[in-house]
Design an enzyme around this catalytic site. Sequence first.
Site, mmCIF file in Angstrom:
data_model
loop_
_atom_site.group_PDB
_atom_site.id
_atom_site.type_symbol
_atom_site.label_atom_id
_atom_site.label_comp_id
_atom_site.label_asym_id
_atom_site.label_seq_id
_atom_site.Cartn_x
_atom_site.Cartn_y
_atom_site.Cartn_z
ATOM 1 N N ASP A 1 30.020 40.507 48.988
ATOM 2 C CA ASP A 1 30.775 41.063 50.123
ATOM 3 C C ASP A 1 30.386 42.505 50.444
ATOM 4 O O ASP A 1 31.198 43.293 50.944
ATOM 5 C CB ASP A 1 32.301 40.999 49.863
ATOM 6 C CG ASP A 1 32.745 39.608 49.464
ATOM 7 O OD1 ASP A 1 32.167 38.645 49.997
ATOM 8 O OD2 ASP A 1 33.649 39.495 48.628
ATOM 9 N N GLU A 2 29.150 42.862 50.168
ATOM 10 C CA GLU A 2 28.684 44.226 50.445
ATOM 11 C C GLU A 2 28.366 44.410 51.923
ATOM 12 O O GLU A 2 28.086 45.531 52.366
ATOM 13 C CB GLU A 2 27.421 44.538 49.624
ATOM 14 C CG GLU A 2 27.606 44.464 48.109
ATOM 15 C CD GLU A 2 27.297 43.090 47.560
ATOM 16 O OE1 GLU A 2 27.098 42.155 48.369
ATOM 17 O OE2 GLU A 2 27.251 42.945 46.322
ATOM 18 N N GLY A 3 28.373 43.307 52.669
ATOM 19 C CA GLY A 3 28.012 43.378 54.087
ATOM 20 C C GLY A 3 26.581 42.898 54.310
ATOM 21 O O GLY A 3 25.906 43.344 55.240
ATOM 22 N N HIS B 1 29.577 35.081 54.642
ATOM 23 C CA HIS B 1 28.997 36.256 55.298
ATOM 24 C C HIS B 1 29.646 36.416 56.661
ATOM 25 O O HIS B 1 29.817 35.448 57.381
ATOM 26 C CB HIS B 1 27.494 36.062 55.554
ATOM 27 C CG HIS B 1 26.673 35.849 54.329
ATOM 28 N ND1 HIS B 1 26.340 36.866 53.480
ATOM 29 C CD2 HIS B 1 26.093 34.744 53.834
ATOM 30 C CE1 HIS B 1 25.590 36.389 52.506
ATOM 31 N NE2 HIS B 1 25.430 35.100 52.690
ATOM 32 N N GLY C 1 40.499 34.143 51.728
ATOM 33 C CA GLY C 1 41.586 34.934 52.316
ATOM 34 C C GLY C 1 42.297 35.833 51.318
ATOM 35 O O GLY C 1 43.276 36.499 51.651
ATOM 36 N N ARG C 2 41.806 35.877 50.066
ATOM 37 C CA ARG C 2 42.462 36.713 49.054
ATOM 38 C C ARG C 2 42.169 38.194 49.328
ATOM 39 O O ARG C 2 41.070 38.534 49.747
ATOM 40 C CB ARG C 2 41.923 36.388 47.653
ATOM 41 C CG ARG C 2 42.255 34.997 47.177
ATOM 42 C CD ARG C 2 41.679 34.742 45.799
ATOM 43 N NE ARG C 2 40.214 34.655 45.814
ATOM 44 C CZ ARG C 2 39.471 34.436 44.738
ATOM 45 N NH1 ARG C 2 40.027 34.312 43.559
ATOM 46 N NH2 ARG C 2 38.163 34.345 44.835
ATOM 47 N N ARG D 1 40.844 41.782 48.607
ATOM 48 C CA ARG D 1 39.798 42.236 47.696
ATOM 49 C C ARG D 1 40.275 43.465 46.932
ATOM 50 O O ARG D 1 40.869 44.371 47.518
ATOM 51 C CB ARG D 1 38.530 42.552 48.487
ATOM 52 C CG ARG D 1 37.897 41.296 49.068
ATOM 53 C CD ARG D 1 36.681 41.590 49.944
ATOM 54 N NE ARG D 1 36.110 40.335 50.445
ATOM 55 C CZ ARG D 1 35.298 40.244 51.493
ATOM 56 N NH1 ARG D 1 34.948 41.315 52.167
ATOM 57 N NH2 ARG D 1 34.826 39.066 51.861
#
Length: 339
Positions: free
Chosen positions: A13-15, A42, A251-252, A254
Site C-alpha cells: 500500500d505504498e502507492g 492497487h 476496508g480495514r 491501516r
Amino acid sequence: MALHIIVGGFFGDEGKGHIAGFLALRYRPWGIVRTGATNAGHTVVYGGVKWKLRAVPSGFISRGARLFIARGALVSLRVVLGEIEALGVGGRFWIDEATGIVTEEHVERERSDSYLMATIGSTGTGIGAAMVDRVMRRLRLAREFPELKPFITDTQSKLLDAVESNYTVHVEASQGYWLSLYHGTYPFVTSRDTTAAAALSEIGLGPRHVDRITVVFKAYVTRVGGGPLPGEMGFDEAVKAGWVEYGTVTGRPRRVAPFNFELARRAVMANSATDVALTKIDKLFPSASCVREWSKLPGEAKKWVESVEDRLGVAVSLIGTGEDVECTVDRSRELGLEP
Ligand code: GTP
Ligand code: IMP
Ligand code: MG
C-alpha cells in the site's frame, strides 16, 4: 531500456498503483506485467476516475500497453474475469497458461482458519490456501479453466521476445518488502516473497534484462493486520496527521507510523534499488499538493526528499503529490534513468 520493476518497500500500500500508472502513461511501455496475487489492491486515480485493481496492471490506463499476469502469480478467477470485463481490456490482456487460480473454496478455507484471520490478520482472499495447494501440486492452473481460454498465452516467451527486442516492459510487483514470506516480519507476512527478484522469478526472466528497479515508499508507514510496526501512532494522532487510510481489499483501517529509515534502507539494499519513489508527500507538506515540477515544490518538501536520498544512499526519482497519477514530480531524466 528493457525491464523496469516497480516494487514496494514497506508493508504494501505504498502507492505502487499511482507510480505504476504514472510511469505507464509517461513512458508508454510495450507491455506491463503484474506479479503477486489478488490479496493486493492497487488504487489508480486518473481523469477523475478512481479504480481499485486486484489483477489487471495499474498501467492499463496507457491504452496501447499489452497487459500480462505472470506465470507464478495467483489470481482469483472471479476477480480477474470481473476486472477484464469492467475495464474493457479484453483483446490486450493475457494470462499465463500456468498462473495459479484461486477459487471460492480457497477463500472459505482461509476464512475458517482463526490463526490466519485473527492472529496474522490475513486478508482472507484465499491466496495462502491456494499457495499450499500449489506446493502440494494440486492447484488448478489457468489453462484448466475454459472461461480463461481467450486470454491464455505463454507470457514468459512473449515477454522474453519483447525484452530481447529491447521493448520496454514494466513489472508491477505487489505488497511490500516487509511482508515477504522470507524477509519480512514472519509470521506476520504474506504467503510469497515480495522482492524484485521474486517478481522476476514469477515471470520467468533473469536479472540480466533489468535496467531499473524503483522501490516505492509512502511518506509515512502503514500496515494492516498483525505484526510489529515500529513507532506506531495512536489512532487519534494518525487522524490528526491526516494519515489514516482504509484497506483497498478489506476496508480495514491501516495502522500508521512515521517514515522509517531503517526499514527503508534494508528494502533498498535487498531489492538493489536503482531509485526510489516517494508517494503522498502532500500529506507531509500540504503546499506540495499536485505540484508536478521539482522547482515548484516548497523548500521544506525538497529538503525532506534530499534528506531521504542522503540517508538511503539512493536517488528519489518520482514524488507523488496527490491522488491523481498526474500529480507526480518525475526526475527520471535529470537522473539519467529515462528509457
Ligand atoms: P498494494 O498492492 O496493496 O501494496 O497497494 P498500492 O501500493 O497500490 O497502494 P494502495 O492503492 O492500496 O494505497 C495507497 C493509497 O494512497 C491509495 O488510496 C492512493 O489513492 C493513495 N495515494 C497514492 N499516491 C498518493 C499521493 O501521492 N498523494 C495522495 N494524497 N494519495 C496517494
Ligand atoms: P494474506 O497474505 O492475505 O494472508 O495476509 C497476510 C498479511 O499480509 C496480513 O497482515 C495482511 O494484512 C497483509 N497483506 C496481504 N496483502 C496485502 C496488501 O496488498 N497490502 C497490505 N497488506 C497486505
Ligand atoms: Mg494496496
